[in-house]
Every structure is written in C-alpha cells, then in structure tokens.
Design an enzyme around this catalytic site. Structure first.
Site, mmCIF file in Angstrom:
data_model
loop_
_atom_site.group_PDB
_atom_site.id
_atom_site.type_symbol
_atom_site.label_atom_id
_atom_site.label_comp_id
_atom_site.label_asym_id
_atom_site.label_seq_id
_atom_site.Cartn_x
_atom_site.Cartn_y
_atom_site.Cartn_z
ATOM 1 N N SER A 36 6.658 29.829 -14.996
ATOM 2 C CA SER A 36 5.927 30.895 -16.078
ATOM 3 C C SER A 36 6.629 30.392 -17.341
ATOM 4 C CB SER A 36 6.341 32.268 -16.209
ATOM 5 O OG SER A 36 5.522 32.693 -14.734
ATOM 6 N N ASP A 89 0.484 37.132 -24.015
ATOM 7 C CA ASP A 89 1.600 36.975 -22.991
ATOM 8 C C ASP A 89 2.470 35.530 -23.617
ATOM 9 O OD1 ASP A 89 3.631 36.959 -21.306
ATOM 10 O OD2 ASP A 89 2.517 36.727 -19.390
ATOM 11 N N HIS A 134 6.581 37.484 -21.069
ATOM 12 C CA HIS A 134 7.348 38.156 -19.858
ATOM 13 C C HIS A 134 8.645 37.399 -19.376
ATOM 14 C CE1 HIS A 134 4.883 35.629 -17.388
ATOM 15 N NE2 HIS A 134 5.672 35.515 -16.321
#
Length: 464
Positions: free
Chosen positions: A225, A152, A122
């Site tokens: 992230s 992911d 993402h």
C-alpha cells in the site's frame, strides 16, 4: 467347323474368367470427390503478422522501468499506541488503561528530489511517529504535510542533504486496458519488490460509484500500500491502494488510485492545505437494461441525471433532469465511476465540456465546476448545504445551513428542509461553521440546536 466354334467359345470363356479375376484381385478402386465451392471459408485465418510486443512476455523489457522505480519507492513504518480495555479491577480502582505499542508498515513514492513522498492515508493513519527507509537503507523521520481520507492519499516530507531519485507523474487517463504495468513496493517488509501484470480494468469502483481505481493483476500484498504502479516507461500512473481478498493476501486483483487523482490531491495539499473538489452539481447513476427501458432510452451507456443541484454549474450551463451524460472533455463516460474519477482531477473554477444526450440528440455544454456546498455533519450524520438565495428568501434568514438528508434514526423527526441556525450558544453561518461546532459535540453530554421551519418558526432539538 464345329471344332473352330468350340475353340472360340472356350477362348471367350477363359478370357472372361481372366478379366474378372484381374478386376477382383489386382485393380484398386479410384474415387473422385467433387468439392463444393464456398463463397466464405467456414473458419477464417488472420493473415496479420504478430507484433513484436505481443509475441510473448520475453519480448517486453521491464528492466528499465524497474531500475528507474526501485530507488524512488520507500518503506514507511507507522509507530502508534493503542489503549487496551483493561481488567474489571482497573475499572473499579481507576487504574489507567495500558498503552500498547503498534507498528504498521507500507510503502511510499518519492515525487520530488527534495524529499516529498506520496503514500496512502491508511498507511500513516493514527501515527505518533513515522519512519521512512530508502532503498539504500538510509532512514529518516517523516512529517505529515497533509492527508485526504476520501481519496486515501497522504503527503509526507523528509529532510535530505542531497537530491533523491524520484518518479514523475504520468497521465493515468492515457493508460489502456491490456497495457503492461509494474507494481513496486515492500510487501511483508520485503524491500524493493517488483511484480508485473497488466491493466485489467479502469474506473473500477469498490463502493457506490464514489471511487475510480485502476485494476491490475500485478501481485500486491500487505505492505505494498502506497507503492508505485508504473508503465513500461517508468511513469507513475497509480498509487497501489487495495486488494479484494478473504485472506488479506493477493488473489489475482489489486487496485491503485490513478496518478491524475493522486497528483491533484498532492497539489491541493501543498497549495491550499486541503483538497479542493470541483462539483458538477448533479445527482444520478448508471443505466442498466431495466432502467433504460423504463426511461425509454435505447442505450445503456452513460450517466443518467436524476436531479440538478440548485445554483450549481450544471444548472447554470443548462443541463436538465433526464439528460444522459456521454462524454466529458475527451473522456467517454459509460458509467458513474468514470465521471467521478475524471471530476476528482478537477478543481472549483475549472471549465469542462459536457456532452449529453437529450431526446435523441447530442448537445455539448460548457460547465464551470463549483465548490462543494454540502457536507455530512459529525456526531449526527446530517447532510446539510449552504443556503441558496431562494432559501434565504423563503426562510427569512441570511445565515444557517439547510438539512437535505438525515440518517434513518432521525427520519421520524421531520428535519429535512429545515435550517439549522445555532448549535448550543454558537451561531451557524455556513457549512464550515456547522462542521466545526458539530465536531465539538460530545456523545456523553446533552446538546441542543436551533432550527427554522418554512413558516419562519424556531424549533429546538436536544441531542442526548
């Protein structure tokens, strides 16, 4: 004689008064308390010496791990464009929609000296250009080698002139709840930020059992992230991925993809170009007190097998419906996410030991994991699988895919268990063909696909 007797009585009376006054005003009472012997003390005290590591946070040294990690964590900038909706005049006069530049940021971890970087899918999704900044402020253009939306995880590459500092993958299966960890990343574009916490839980699922995260209370915020979760040795045990928050910022818990899963995804992308998933071939779920009672089971830990997939590794190994999976290899299985988390680190062809409980006895079977034979088709959402030998005999065809599940809007058409053999003018041989041709279906046009029912009759459905 009378005088002597009188004198004696007076003396006796005076002595009594004197003794009474002494007792009343000068002598303190003494009490004796008799203890009641107990065989076991009411409150027990531990005589175990407190360990040095547990004596306090100041006794744990984070500096070595932090110094080892900060130079291997990078800042990732995602440059993309989006088209605005435009005005009513734009619609009538045919003006093109305006393109608005967007910038997203995240983190990444260098995993090799020649510039391979692992991050979250993402973080790099929809990027027209990717820019990576090292801790020494050098900036590079990055190329996407591959990505997997389901886990992911994405793999990037930058071209460098000299070897870079990097982190080695640790064994996330060996991490323990309560173990100290560091989260390193670039929250709010603040470079090389280090936060500390503990492993709060393992095999944590945020959806219906398909994910298996490491949960930690190390502070993770937007921009973290794709960053590193390391133990006190500086080993990479996770890729920071998500937080659960109504505000979008850290509120106490964060989640990381375990390193064993991330490593396997990266290796698959480098070797095969996509992710190879080894499937056990079962359907099932967690047990709870109610379901265990209904099934006549005494324990609620484990994964209950409700269905065995045809021609799967589980079927070949002799697993049965009603078995409860208790262990895979040396990993205890208490819930479904622990099983799926371990299987995500395996490939088709890998052999695992599966221990199940059947009628009160524990049995261990060697299961060879097989390639996924089912997919969800684009445009329709149908779940289809490759034909088994039994399907080929039943339907009288050697090509096609079998519909095993459909979304709610298609249930009234009775499509389940039929064989799709063509989409428009394109023949369908297997799930790869089906995925390709259903992916070409436009939501603005009409498309038909041809099916065979159990009577061998052809049917046609038009999508519009």
């Amino acid at each position: 004689m009378k005088k002597i007797a009188s004198l004696f009585l007076v003396s006796l009376f005076a002595g009594a008064i004197t003794l009474g006054a002494y007792k009343l005003f000068f002598e303190k009472d003494t009490y004796v308390v008799e203890g009641i012997a107990r065989e076991t003390p009411f409150l027990r005290t531990s005589n175990t010496t407190t360990s040095a590591k547990g004596a306090g946070i100041n006794e744990v040294d984070f500096t070595i791990a932090a110094e080892k990690t900060v130079n291997a964590v990078v800042h990732v900038k995602n440059l993309s464009t989006s088209k605005s909706n435009g005005s009513l005049a734009d619609f009538f006069y045919g003006f093109e929609k305006k393109q608005t530049p967007q910038i997203g940021t995240g983190s990444g971890v260098i995993i090799s000296p020649d510039g391979y970087i692992v991050t979250n899918n993402h973080v790099i999704a929809n990027a027209s250009q990717l820019e990576v900044s090292l801790n020494n402020k050098k900036t590079y253009k990055a190329e996407v080698i591959g990505a997997d939306a389901e886990s992911d995880i994405a793999l990037l590459k930058i071209d460098v002139d000299k070897p870079l500092p990097y982190l080695a993958f640790g064994d996330s299966d060996n991490s323990r709840v309560g173990e100290w960890v560091l989260a390193v990343g670039n929250p709010f574009s603040l470079t090389s930020t280090v936060t500390a916490g503990i492993v709060s839980a393992k095999a944590r699922s945020l959806t219906l059992g398909q994910q298996s995260f490491i949960q930690t209370d190390a502070a993770v915020n937007p921009g973290n992230s794709g960053g590193a979760l390391v133990n006190t040795n500086g080993d990479l045990i996770g890729i920071n991925t998500a937080i659960t928050s109504q505000t979008g910022s850290y509120v106490g818990y964060s989640f990381a993809v375990p390193s064993n899963i991330a490593k396997k995804v990266v290796e698959d992308i480098m070797e095969f170009g996509n992710v190879q998933r080894g499937l056990l071939g079962i359907r099932g779920g967690d047990l709870n007190p109610q379901s265990a009672t209904e099934l006549g089971l005494e324990e609620i830990e484990g994964v209950y097998i409700s269905q065995i997939t045809e021609e799967s590794g589980a079927e070949a190994a002799g697993l049965e419906e009603g078995d409860v999976i208790k262990r895979v290899d040396d990993i205890n299985v208490r819930k479904f996410s622990e099983l799926t988390g371990y299987l995500r680190s395996k490939r088709p062809g890998d052999v695992i030991d599966v221990t199940v409980e059947r009628e009160g006895k524990k049995l261990t079977r060697k299961v060879t994991l097989r390639k996924d034979q089912t997919i969800i088709l684009p445009a329709t959402g149908f779940t289809v699988k490759n034909l088994s030998d039994k399907d080929k005999r039943t339907f009288g065809t050697k090509k096609g895919v079998k519909i095993i599940d459909v979304p709610q809007g298609y249930e009234r058409y009775g499509l389940e268990n039929k064989i799709i053999i063509a989409v428009g003018d394109n023949d369908i041989d297997d799930i790869d063909d089906a995925k390709e041709h259903f992916g070409e279906i436009s939501k603005y046009g009409r498309t038909s696909f041809t099916m065979i029912n159990e009577k061998g009759e052809k049917e046609r459905l038009i999508l519009q």
